[in-house]
Design a protein around this motif. Structure first.
Motif, mmCIF file in Angstrom:
data_model
loop_
_atom_site.group_PDB
_atom_site.id
_atom_site.type_symbol
_atom_site.label_atom_id
_atom_site.label_comp_id
_atom_site.label_asym_id
_atom_site.label_seq_id
_atom_site.Cartn_x
_atom_site.Cartn_y
_atom_site.Cartn_z
ATOM 1 N N MET A 1 -7.692 -6.209 52.615
ATOM 2 C CA MET A 1 -6.670 -7.198 52.101
ATOM 3 C C MET A 1 -6.543 -8.262 51.139
ATOM 4 O O MET A 1 -8.471 -8.485 50.406
ATOM 5 C CB MET A 1 -6.706 -8.143 53.320
ATOM 6 N N TYR A 2 -6.047 -9.309 50.406
ATOM 7 C CA TYR A 2 -6.178 -10.122 49.475
ATOM 8 C C TYR A 2 -6.395 -11.542 50.005
ATOM 9 O O TYR A 2 -5.499 -11.386 50.678
ATOM 10 C CB TYR A 2 -5.443 -9.399 48.093
ATOM 11 N N TRP A 3 -7.330 -11.550 49.575
ATOM 12 C CA TRP A 3 -7.564 -13.573 50.137
ATOM 13 C C TRP A 3 -6.812 -14.302 49.654
ATOM 14 O O TRP A 3 -5.710 -14.838 50.593
ATOM 15 C CB TRP A 3 -8.977 -13.952 49.780
ATOM 16 N N GLN A 4 -6.166 -14.498 48.407
ATOM 17 C CA GLN A 4 -5.322 -15.375 48.585
ATOM 18 C C GLN A 4 -3.181 -14.952 48.566
ATOM 19 O O GLN A 4 -3.164 -16.439 48.806
ATOM 20 C CB GLN A 4 -5.425 -15.195 47.246
ATOM 21 N N ASP A 5 -3.700 -13.720 49.512
ATOM 22 C CA ASP A 5 -2.168 -13.104 49.898
ATOM 23 C C ASP A 5 -2.059 -14.198 51.105
ATOM 24 O O ASP A 5 -1.099 -13.722 51.576
ATOM 25 C CB ASP A 5 -2.455 -11.246 49.408
ATOM 26 N N TRP A 46 -11.958 -5.419 38.313
ATOM 27 C CA TRP A 46 -10.456 -5.219 39.671
ATOM 28 C C TRP A 46 -9.935 -4.414 39.869
ATOM 29 O O TRP A 46 -9.190 -3.977 41.029
ATOM 30 C CB TRP A 46 -9.186 -6.755 38.459
ATOM 31 N N ALA A 49 -11.607 -3.014 42.917
ATOM 32 C CA ALA A 49 -11.936 -4.068 43.793
ATOM 33 C C ALA A 49 -10.240 -3.181 44.686
ATOM 34 O O ALA A 49 -10.850 -3.230 45.980
ATOM 35 C CB ALA A 49 -11.172 -5.244 43.586
ATOM 36 N N GLU A 50 -9.448 -2.594 43.915
ATOM 37 C CA GLU A 50 -8.223 -2.325 43.664
ATOM 38 C C GLU A 50 -8.085 -0.830 45.189
ATOM 39 O O GLU A 50 -7.864 -0.975 45.767
ATOM 40 C CB GLU A 50 -6.947 -2.344 43.350
ATOM 41 N N GLU A 53 -9.946 -1.606 48.184
ATOM 42 C CA GLU A 53 -8.814 -2.641 49.116
ATOM 43 C C GLU A 53 -8.476 -1.059 49.680
ATOM 44 O O GLU A 53 -7.902 -1.089 51.048
ATOM 45 C CB GLU A 53 -8.575 -3.803 48.613
ATOM 46 N N LEU A 61 -12.194 -8.149 52.279
ATOM 47 C CA LEU A 61 -10.968 -8.897 51.931
ATOM 48 C C LEU A 61 -11.406 -9.381 50.491
ATOM 49 O O LEU A 61 -12.701 -9.029 49.827
ATOM 50 C CB LEU A 61 -11.569 -10.482 52.356
ATOM 51 N N ILE A 62 -10.953 -8.904 49.346
ATOM 52 C CA ILE A 62 -10.642 -8.973 48.038
ATOM 53 C C ILE A 62 -10.121 -10.658 47.528
ATOM 54 O O ILE A 62 -9.536 -10.824 47.241
ATOM 55 C CB ILE A 62 -9.918 -8.263 46.781
ATOM 56 N N PRO A 64 -10.177 -13.851 45.165
ATOM 57 C CA PRO A 64 -9.773 -13.527 43.850
ATOM 58 C C PRO A 64 -10.112 -13.781 42.832
ATOM 59 O O PRO A 64 -11.821 -14.462 43.363
ATOM 60 C CB PRO A 64 -9.046 -15.568 43.707
#
Length: 243
Positions: A1-5, A46, A49-50, A53, A61-62, A64
């Motif tokens: 999951m991406y924190w900012q999303d 990045w 990290a992708e 994820e 959690l990724i 930003p």
């Protein structure tokens, strides 16, 4: 999951009490030879990290990224933006403590820039003192042995880094401008006026020998090592032991 999303509702329902590991990419904006993009040290962490994820979408959690780092040696090259070690370290620690406040226990610092290392070590100590566990990944150092099964050398905008950029951000690399630095320092030294040797053309090593195929193999090897790291983290297997 991406924190900012995530929405705050989704975070509350799907993250709190469920996910305890966050990856924080850190890098820099600096010259990388004459051929690699200024954001090379952000693009690589990045990307890694992708990959993690995608492998563990329900376990990590990724965060930003923090894109600006300490890059004193390259400050004279066009486009470089450097922040002080103190400011960078303080900022990383504050972000990490913010994540700890929401139940994160493990902070993986996915770093792309060597000049950040001292600051990140200091930030890790503060993270630990606030109840977290911090792990630092410098992909080009930690997995150097693997990388050197693919390339003959390593360096800033050198063969390994150029190859990785060709693999993950090929259109941004201008191989017609690839550079070579014939000098290798004999000692750890800092002084004004040494840049033309320590980082001639904003390079160490030979970027001219980089290829996309080498980069794809490096990415594959490094990603496998990072997957292993996370699995060891979750199984409390961070130390080897000899009896």
């Amino acid at each position: 999951m991406y924190w900012q999303d995530l929405t705050t509702k989704t975070f509350r329902e799907e993250v709190l009490g469920r996910i305890d590991t966050a990856i924080l990419p850190t890098g820099s904006v600096e010259a990388h030879g004459q051929h690699c993009p200024l954001g090379t040290d952000n693009i690589a962490p990045w990307y890694f990290a992708e990959q993690l994820e995608a492998k563990f979408p329900d376990r990590v959690l990724i965060l930003p990224p923090i894109p600006y780092g300490h890059t004193w040696e390259l400050a004279n090259y066009a486009g470089t933006i450097s922040v002080s070690t103190e400011v960078f370290s303080r900022y990383v620690a504050e972000v990490a403590k913010g994540a700890l406040a929401w139940g994160i226990k493990n902070i993986v610092l996915m770093n792309g820039h060597g000049g950040n290392t001292a600051a990140l070590n200091a930030a890790m100590e503060e993270i630990a003192e606030h109840g977290g566990q911090a792990v630092l990944v410098n992909w080009w150092i930690d997995y150097s042995r693997d990388i050197l099964t693919v390339t003959e050398g390593q360096g800033h905008a050198g063969e390994d880094e150029t190859s990785v950029m060709l693999a993950i951000a090929g259109p941004l690399v201008k191989m017609e401008d690839a550079s070579f630095n014939p000098y290798t320092p004999k000692y750890r030294v800092r002084a004004m006026g040494l840049h033309d040797k320590t980082l001639r053309h904003a390079t160490t090593g030979d970027g001219r020998t980089g290829t996309r195929e080498k980069g794809e193999r490096i990415v594959e090897l490094c990603t496998a090592r990072m997957v292993e790291l996370l699995e060891d983290l979750w199984s409390d297997n961070l130390f080897s032991r000899k009896d």
